[in-house]
Scaffold this motif. Sequence first.
Motif, mmCIF file in Angstrom:
data_model
loop_
_atom_site.group_PDB
_atom_site.id
_atom_site.type_symbol
_atom_site.label_atom_id
_atom_site.label_comp_id
_atom_site.label_asym_id
_atom_site.label_seq_id
_atom_site.Cartn_x
_atom_site.Cartn_y
_atom_site.Cartn_z
ATOM 1 N N ASP A 16 0.765 -1.284 0.079
ATOM 2 C CA ASP A 16 0.195 0.155 0.480
ATOM 3 C C ASP A 16 0.903 0.931 -0.277
ATOM 4 O O ASP A 16 0.867 1.976 -1.146
ATOM 5 C CB ASP A 16 -0.651 0.168 1.168
ATOM 6 N N LEU A 63 -9.047 9.784 6.867
ATOM 7 C CA LEU A 63 -10.014 9.432 7.802
ATOM 8 C C LEU A 63 -10.529 10.239 8.560
ATOM 9 O O LEU A 63 -11.557 9.977 8.960
ATOM 10 C CB LEU A 63 -9.069 8.311 8.344
ATOM 11 N N TYR A 111 -14.534 10.898 8.737
ATOM 12 C CA TYR A 111 -15.482 11.140 10.480
ATOM 13 C C TYR A 111 -15.506 12.108 11.309
ATOM 14 O O TYR A 111 -16.819 11.996 11.169
ATOM 15 C CB TYR A 111 -14.360 10.512 11.461
ATOM 16 N N TYR A 116 -23.435 9.231 11.465
ATOM 17 C CA TYR A 116 -23.255 8.688 12.196
ATOM 18 C C TYR A 116 -22.735 9.044 14.057
ATOM 19 O O TYR A 116 -23.002 9.694 13.915
ATOM 20 C CB TYR A 116 -21.942 7.399 11.990
ATOM 21 N N PRO A 139 -18.088 3.723 10.168
ATOM 22 C CA PRO A 139 -18.524 3.836 9.368
ATOM 23 C C PRO A 139 -17.685 1.785 9.098
ATOM 24 O O PRO A 139 -16.561 2.450 9.584
ATOM 25 C CB PRO A 139 -18.816 4.520 8.526
ATOM 26 N N ALA A 140 -18.724 1.468 8.807
ATOM 27 C CA ALA A 140 -17.511 -0.244 8.267
ATOM 28 C C ALA A 140 -17.251 0.141 6.867
ATOM 29 O O ALA A 140 -15.982 -0.648 7.180
ATOM 30 C CB ALA A 140 -19.525 -1.375 7.757
ATOM 31 N N TYR A 141 -17.497 1.139 6.845
ATOM 32 C CA TYR A 141 -16.009 1.375 4.873
ATOM 33 C C TYR A 141 -16.913 2.829 4.930
ATOM 34 O O TYR A 141 -17.683 3.604 5.046
ATOM 35 C CB TYR A 141 -16.590 0.984 4.037
ATOM 36 N N MET A 142 -16.066 3.740 3.984
ATOM 37 C CA MET A 142 -16.196 4.919 3.767
ATOM 38 C C MET A 142 -15.089 5.085 2.344
ATOM 39 O O MET A 142 -15.114 3.697 1.696
ATOM 40 C CB MET A 142 -15.880 5.765 4.211
ATOM 41 N N ARG A 143 -15.850 5.762 1.070
ATOM 42 C CA ARG A 143 -15.827 5.774 0.016
ATOM 43 C C ARG A 143 -15.115 7.372 -0.488
ATOM 44 O O ARG A 143 -15.259 8.280 0.319
ATOM 45 C CB ARG A 143 -17.736 5.368 -1.258
#
Length: 79
Positions: free
Chosen positions: A21, A43, A47, A56, A62-66
């Motif tokens: 990565d 990130l 949030y 939220y 969250p479980a995921y973000m885009r």
Amino acid sequence: MSAPEPGRRMTVRVDEQMPADLAVILKAGGTTSDAVRLAVAFLAHGYRDIWARGRYPDGVAPAYMRMVTPPYKGPEQRV
């Protein structure tokens, strides 16, 4: 758990995926430290945004973000 104070060193355990990565991120220039700072800032911005908009509850991740990426408008690049 509290965040480290500015100027302090921070250690991060490198898992199996992190070197690959980081290699992708470093292709755009910068250092490993730059990449980690950018990732944390990205990130945190996400949030703050979902909490401020009430999507939220404060403090719930969250479980995921885009990410929405604008089109590239620079000079044409050969692939």
